[in-house]
Design an enzyme around this catalytic site. Structure first.
Site, PDB file in Angstrom:
ATOM      1  N   GLY A  51      76.384  44.028  -6.989  1.00 24.63           N
ATOM      2  CA  GLY A  51      77.029  42.765  -7.299  1.00 24.63           C
ATOM      3  C   GLY A  51      78.512  42.949  -7.535  1.00 24.63           C
ATOM      4  N   GLY A  52      79.171  41.875  -7.940  1.00 21.88           N
ATOM      5  CA  GLY A  52      80.605  41.938  -8.155  1.00 21.88           C
ATOM      6  C   GLY A  52      81.008  42.813  -9.318  1.00 21.88           C
ATOM      7  CE  LYS A  71      73.984  43.742 -14.113  1.00 21.43           C
ATOM      8  NZ  LYS A  71      73.641  42.322 -14.420  1.00 21.43           N
ATOM      9  CG  ASP A 174      74.780  31.796 -14.514  1.00 17.69           C
ATOM     10  OD1 ASP A 174      75.012  30.790 -13.802  1.00 17.69           O
ATOM     11  OD2 ASP A 174      74.879  32.968 -14.093  1.00 17.69           O
TER      12      ASP A 174
END
Length: 336
Positions: A51-52, A71, A174
């Protein structure tokens, strides 16, 4: 003496179960005399997603003999205080929220290159995003497997997890189809608590507001991310962000479940923001008349999407009860 008892049949497993089988070689191995802790306990790394801000890899926890997901924050963000804080917040909030819809976090530390990482349960399933896309494309299996009753059950599970979080001082901020995973055994998982608001952090609201907008408009983010934001989030958040913000986002997810289309979408992020603040979406029954959406369910959806938080369900539990009442009446009607 011979045992004449019938063998116990194995339970039928869902056809899409991707979880690993449990073997004696993983459960009965001797524990090493010199215990390995921290990053050294993990091996057999395999890339999963990038991911970013972070990389996801599967790996093996040698101490417990299980596969986990690690992660890891990207190296170029090692000096970015906001991204480190967001990463740590995601790990700690997820670890402290003990609810079936949250992913258990097992470990938090730094790897051999001094990068932050945390490990968590490896979950399998389909996101609501992928389910909706398959249904919109006419996938008969997705339409049959994930009918409205099942999708409402998933949404109620997620809303229950959000209600639990709210009681414990956390707003997710979110909630969107990409962050909701539907497991093969009927379980629902709500992912990505990285931008969650924690009540005790009021002193950091201005900094969080500025950085939140930077993240949402970053070119590395999916353009659809703002689609599920509440009007108060678009206006800057701060003290206006509370449990009703998640109610709005859950309503946006319900809208897409019902219509297979987002409530509001502009040609670019700023246009979408303007629409969220100033325009109401078309009622679900008008947006997708071919889907025969029940009027009561459409009303629940539109109430959750009210621009004014005072006009929404005031708690997530109220929204849950409304959906449960609808399901109960629908079931009773089907019996008569």
């Amino acid at each position: 003496m011979a045992d004449d008892r019938e063998p116990v049949p194995e339970a039928d497993a869902p056809s899409r179960d991707a979880y690993p089988h449990i073997y004696v070689k993983d459960t009965d191995v001797e524990f090493p005399s010199h215990q390995t802790m921290g990053f050294g306990r993990y091996s057999d790394f395999k890339p999963m997603a990038v991911g970013g801000s972070a990389q996801l890899r599967t790996c093996r926890d040698k101490n417990l003999g299980r596969s986990v997901v690690m992660k890891t924050l990207h190296p170029h963000l090692s000096n970015d205080q906001y991204m480190q804080s967001r990463f740590l917040r995601e790990a700690r909030v997820t670890a402290q929220l003990q609810h079936p819809v949250t992913v258990p976090v097992y470990d938090l530390g730094r790897d051999l290159e001094d990068r932050l990482y945390f490990t968590m349960k490896k979950v399998e399933g389909d996101t609501i995003r992928s389910i909706i896309e398959r249904q919109a494309a006419g996938d008969a299996a997705a339409i049959e497997q994930f009918d409205l009753e099942r999708m409402l059950g998933v949404l109620v599970q997620v809303c229950s997890g959000l209600s639990y979080a709210h009681v414990h001082g956390v707003v997710h901020r979110d909630v969107k189809p990409e962050n909701i995973l539907v497991g093969a055994f009927g379980e629902a998982v709500l992912l990505d608590w990285g931008v969650a608001k924690v009540w005790a952090m009021d002193g950091d609201e201005e900094r969080s507001r500025v950085m939140e907008h930077q993240v949402l408009t970053d070119v590395n983010q999916r353009p659809g991310t703002p689609l599920y934001m509440s009007p108060e989030q678009v206006r800057g958040g701060g003290a206006d962000i509370d449990a009703r913000t998640d109610v709005y986002s859950a309503g946006a997810v319900l809208y897409e479940i019902l219509t297979l289309a987002e409530p509001l979408r502009g040609k670019h992020v700023q246009e979408t923001f303007n629409m969220i603040v100033n325009e109401m979406p078309s009622p679900p029954r008008e947006r997708a008349p071919q889907r025969h959406i029940p009027a009561e369910l459409a009303d629940i959806c539109m109430r959750a999407l009210a621009k004014n938080p005072q006009e929404r369900f005031q708690t997530m539990q109220e929204m849950i009860e409304a959906i449960r009442d609808f399901r109960g009446r629908a079931l009773e009607s089907a019996r008569t």
